[in-house]
Structures are given as C-alpha cells and as structure tokens.
Design a protein around this motif. Structure first.
Motif, short mmCIF file in Angstrom:
data_model
loop_
_atom_site.label_atom_id
_atom_site.label_comp_id
_atom_site.label_asym_id
_atom_site.label_seq_id
_atom_site.Cartn_x
_atom_site.Cartn_y
_atom_site.Cartn_z
N GLY A 40 39.82 28.47 50.75
CA GLY A 40 41.24 28.62 50.44
C GLY A 40 41.80 29.96 50.87
N VAL A 41 41.03 30.74 51.61
CA VAL A 41 41.55 31.99 52.17
C VAL A 41 42.29 31.63 53.45
CG1 VAL A 41 40.99 34.25 53.12
CG2 VAL A 41 39.70 33.38 51.15
N GLN A 42 43.58 31.91 53.46
CA GLN A 42 44.43 31.55 54.59
C GLN A 42 44.49 32.66 55.63
OE1 GLN A 42 47.80 30.84 52.09
NE2 GLN A 42 47.29 28.68 51.82
N GLU A 43 44.35 33.89 55.19
CA GLU A 43 44.34 35.05 56.08
C GLU A 43 43.54 36.15 55.39
OE1 GLU A 43 44.07 36.95 58.88
OE2 GLU A 43 45.88 35.87 59.52
N MET A 44 42.85 36.94 56.18
CA MET A 44 42.06 38.05 55.66
C MET A 44 42.15 39.19 56.66
SD MET A 44 37.96 38.21 54.91
CE MET A 44 37.99 37.23 53.40
N GLU A 45 42.37 40.39 56.14
CA GLU A 45 42.36 41.59 56.97
C GLU A 45 41.59 42.67 56.24
OE1 GLU A 45 46.30 41.89 59.57
OE2 GLU A 45 46.73 41.97 57.42
N ILE A 46 40.86 43.48 57.01
CA ILE A 46 40.13 44.61 56.44
C ILE A 46 40.62 45.87 57.15
CG2 ILE A 46 37.88 45.69 56.05
CD1 ILE A 46 36.65 42.87 56.08
N PHE A 47 40.96 46.87 56.37
CA PHE A 47 41.42 48.16 56.87
C PHE A 47 40.42 49.23 56.45
CE2 PHE A 47 45.01 45.45 56.02
CZ PHE A 47 45.84 45.61 57.10
N THR A 56 42.65 42.62 52.42
CA THR A 56 43.72 41.78 51.88
C THR A 56 43.39 40.34 52.21
OG1 THR A 56 45.11 41.90 53.86
CG2 THR A 56 45.44 43.61 52.19
N MET A 57 43.64 39.48 51.26
CA MET A 57 43.43 38.04 51.45
C MET A 57 44.68 37.31 51.00
SD MET A 57 39.50 37.35 50.14
CE MET A 57 40.02 37.25 48.43
N THR A 58 45.22 36.50 51.88
CA THR A 58 46.27 35.57 51.49
C THR A 58 45.55 34.29 51.11
OG1 THR A 58 47.80 36.57 53.06
CG2 THR A 58 48.36 34.37 52.21
N ILE A 59 45.72 33.87 49.86
CA ILE A 59 44.93 32.76 49.33
C ILE A 59 45.82 31.60 48.89
CG2 ILE A 59 42.95 34.16 48.63
CD1 ILE A 59 44.13 34.25 45.80
N ALA A 60 45.23 30.41 48.95
CA ALA A 60 45.91 29.21 48.48
C ALA A 60 46.04 29.28 46.96
CB ALA A 60 45.10 27.97 48.88
N PRO A 61 47.02 28.56 46.39
CA PRO A 61 47.21 28.58 44.94
C PRO A 61 45.97 28.16 44.15
CG PRO A 61 49.08 27.54 46.01
CD PRO A 61 48.03 27.76 47.08
N ASP A 62 45.14 27.29 44.74
CA ASP A 62 43.96 26.81 44.01
C ASP A 62 42.69 27.61 44.33
OD1 ASP A 62 43.76 25.92 46.61
OD2 ASP A 62 43.06 23.91 46.08
N PHE A 63 42.82 28.76 44.98
CA PHE A 63 41.66 29.58 45.30
C PHE A 63 40.91 29.96 44.03
CE2 PHE A 63 39.70 33.78 45.82
CZ PHE A 63 38.84 33.53 46.88
N ASP A 64 39.59 29.79 44.04
CA ASP A 64 38.75 30.10 42.89
C ASP A 64 37.65 31.06 43.34
OD1 ASP A 64 36.92 30.18 40.80
OD2 ASP A 64 36.91 28.01 40.50
#
Length: 114
Positions: A40-47, A56-64
């Motif tokens: 359910g991770v839609q986008e991930m970036e590491i700085f 940062t992780m953009t996650i779906a509403p049902d991410f567990d």
C-alpha cells in the motif's frame, strides 16, 4: 496520507556511499520493490544529510505497518535486503523496539494556518 520516518547511517563515508549505490535505480531487487508497492505504499523517497536519513511514504488509506512488517519478515528476499541494509543503518534512541526506522510526528502544516 504521508508518513515520515528517520534513522541514522553508520558514520563512515565509504559505507554511506555504498548505501547510496544500493538505492540507485536498478540496484534495489525487484521483489523488494514489489513488496513495498503491494503493502500500500504508493510513493517512497529517502533523503540524506550527513548520516541522517528521512523517508517519506505516501500510503493508501488501508496501509498497515504491522502487516507490512510481518510480510517482510516472511519474505526471504525482503529479509535479505533488510539484513544487508541493516549493516549501514543505526536506529535513533526513540526507535520502536525491533525497528531501525523511527516514525516522526507532524507538528506543523502550513495549510492549518490562515
């Protein structure tokens, strides 16, 4: 929804450079990327700045996150990746038990202010 997590890397320039190379396109194993997306991770970036990483992780509403951790532990390729990356990573003192990445708590959003 966006989640933000942080951890430190070992304080060694060669290790930091190797960690960066592992994260370049084509170097992250396909099964690891598939497991991230399937969770359910839609986008991930590491700085990175110095030895500090922020993810940062953009996650779906049902991410567990617990379900993702369990699935990762049961997947030999993801577990191997995590073990490999663990050589470079150092948990912050506030990290949850058994975790290297520490969730960050949001304290400011510009959109909350007129």
């Amino acid at each position: 929804m966006i989640r933000v997590l942080t951890l430190d890397l070992v304080d060694d320039a060669a290790a930091i450079a190797e960690y960066g190379r592992w994260h370049q396109p084509g170097n992250v194993p396909a099964p690891v990327l598939a497991a991230i997306r399937a969770s359910g991770v839609q986008e991930m970036e590491i700085f990175r700045t110095g030895t500090r990483l922020v993810m940062t992780m953009t996650i779906a509403p049902d991410f567990d996150p617990a379900a993702k951790a369990n699935a990762d532990a049961a997947d030999p390729e993801v577990a191997a990746w995590e073990a490999r990356m663990g050589r470079f990573q150092r948990a912050l003192p506030a990290a949850p038990d058994g975790s290297r990445w520490t969730p960050m708590t949001p304290i400011f959003a510009l959109s909350d202010h007129p």
